[in-house]
Enzyme design. Structure first.
Site, mmCIF file in Angstrom:
data_model
loop_
_atom_site.group_PDB
_atom_site.id
_atom_site.type_symbol
_atom_site.label_atom_id
_atom_site.label_comp_id
_atom_site.label_asym_id
_atom_site.label_seq_id
_atom_site.Cartn_x
_atom_site.Cartn_y
_atom_site.Cartn_z
ATOM 1 N N TYR A 1 -12.096 -1.436 -5.460
ATOM 2 C CA TYR A 1 -11.287 -1.950 -6.578
ATOM 3 C C TYR A 1 -11.616 -3.431 -6.841
ATOM 4 O O TYR A 1 -11.794 -3.846 -7.988
ATOM 5 C CB TYR A 1 -9.818 -1.769 -6.218
ATOM 6 C CG TYR A 1 -8.822 -2.134 -7.306
ATOM 7 C CD1 TYR A 1 -8.648 -1.321 -8.422
ATOM 8 C CD2 TYR A 1 -8.045 -3.284 -7.193
ATOM 9 C CE1 TYR A 1 -7.721 -1.655 -9.397
ATOM 10 C CE2 TYR A 1 -7.112 -3.614 -8.163
ATOM 11 C CZ TYR A 1 -6.956 -2.792 -9.262
ATOM 12 O OH TYR A 1 -6.037 -3.120 -10.231
ATOM 13 N N LYS B 1 -13.118 -5.109 -10.287
ATOM 14 C CA LYS B 1 -12.388 -6.122 -11.065
ATOM 15 C C LYS B 1 -13.134 -7.460 -11.064
ATOM 16 O O LYS B 1 -13.111 -8.193 -12.059
ATOM 17 C CB LYS B 1 -10.968 -6.281 -10.520
ATOM 18 C CG LYS B 1 -10.113 -5.020 -10.660
ATOM 19 C CD LYS B 1 -9.967 -4.563 -12.101
ATOM 20 C CE LYS B 1 -8.915 -3.472 -12.265
ATOM 21 N NZ LYS B 1 -8.742 -3.043 -13.663
#
Ligand code: NAP
Length: 248
Positions: free
Chosen positions: A156, A160
């Site tokens: 993740y 990002k």
């Protein structure tokens, strides 16, 4: 008069949570909307709420943002139905948390393909209409985890962090055509995504937030509104951290 009167906006991940709050906030300010989730049905409640808030047009689409061909097709359709495109919000995202040693190829790829590749698919398809708008706005929803990293979220965080670098590059590429491109990096926002965490973990996180509360989807929607309206006209290539002071 609304801050986004007649502006045409496409929002991914609009079925719930942050995406839904952004859609409703934009609707209230007069925007015309194309709303996307994995199926058109899933976004119908948001669409009804946006109409209630006065949106003149709301179109719904089912789309897997991982599918680049489908992104091109839906973007064309959305643009035709709306009669142009001024604002794009890349908000669709997923998590598949695990410690590095246990992180599977599948979970790594799914998160990168959705959060980063998906935003690329949508942004590339939207570039031409945004340039045509002469006042185009790209708003990408990343995370504070993309800046600071987080144990158990290597996939993740990579997605990002990549999205932040991607957005700054797009800002440099499209600035000459009047398009701004910015990132919102939320901290901990109360949605389905964070709902599954256990209470002890949540309490520890809350204790580390200066403002003493979790964020609400509206906190992010208000920031998106700032960037999308005239208020954000001179802001580009920036990361706006909205985390109640969690990472201060
Ligand atoms: P959420 O409640 O889990 O909603 C996720 C949204 O993304 C849903 O609308 C979902 O559609 C859509 N989506 C997922 N995969 C998709 C795909 N392949 N194609 C199209 N749409 C897809 O999440 P949220 O908390 O509102 O988060 C929204 C964004 O903010 C995400 O990018 C997330 O990473 C980011 N963010 C959230 C937090 C937080 O604390 N909540 C913090 C930092 C950043 P369906 O309903 O059809 O599944």
């Amino acid at each position: 008069m609304g801050a986004l009167d007649g502006r045409k906006a496409l929002i991914t991940g609009a079925s719930r949570g942050i995406g839904r709050a952004i859609a409703e906030a934009f609707a209230k300010q007069g925007a015309e909307l194309a709303l996307i989730a994995t199926s058109a049905d899933r976004v119908s409640e948001t669409a009804a709420a946006c109409k209630d808030r006065g949106a003149a047009q709301v179109h719904t689409f089912g789309l897997d943002v991982k599918d680049s061909g489908a992104c091109n097709t839906i973007m064309k359709e959305a643009q035709e139905k709306l009669g142009g495109l001024d604002i794009v919000v890349n908000n669709a995202g997923v998590t598949r948390d695990n410690l590095l040693m246990r992180l599977s190829d599948e979970d790594y790829d799914l998160v990168l393909d959705t959060n980063l590749r998906g935003a690329f698919n949508i942004t590339r398809a939207a570039a031409r209409p945004l340039m045509k708008s002469k006042n185009g706005r790209l708003i990408n929803i990343a995370s504070v985890v993309g800046i600071a990293g987080n144990a158990g979220q290597a996939n993740y965080a990579a997605s990002k962090g990549g999205l932040i670098a991607f957005t700054k590059s797009v800002a440099k590429e499209l600035a000459g055509r009047g398009v701004t491109a910015n990132v919102i990096a939320p901290g901990f926002i109360e949605t389905d995504m964070t709902g599954a965490l256990d209470d002890k973990v949540k309490e520890d996180i809350r204790n580390g937030i200066l403002l003493g509360r979790f964020g609400r989807p509206d906190d992010i929607a208000n920031t998106a509104l700032f960037l999308a309206g005239d208020t954000g006209a001179y802001v580009t290539a920036q990361v706006l951290v909205v985390d109640g002071g969690m990472t201060a």
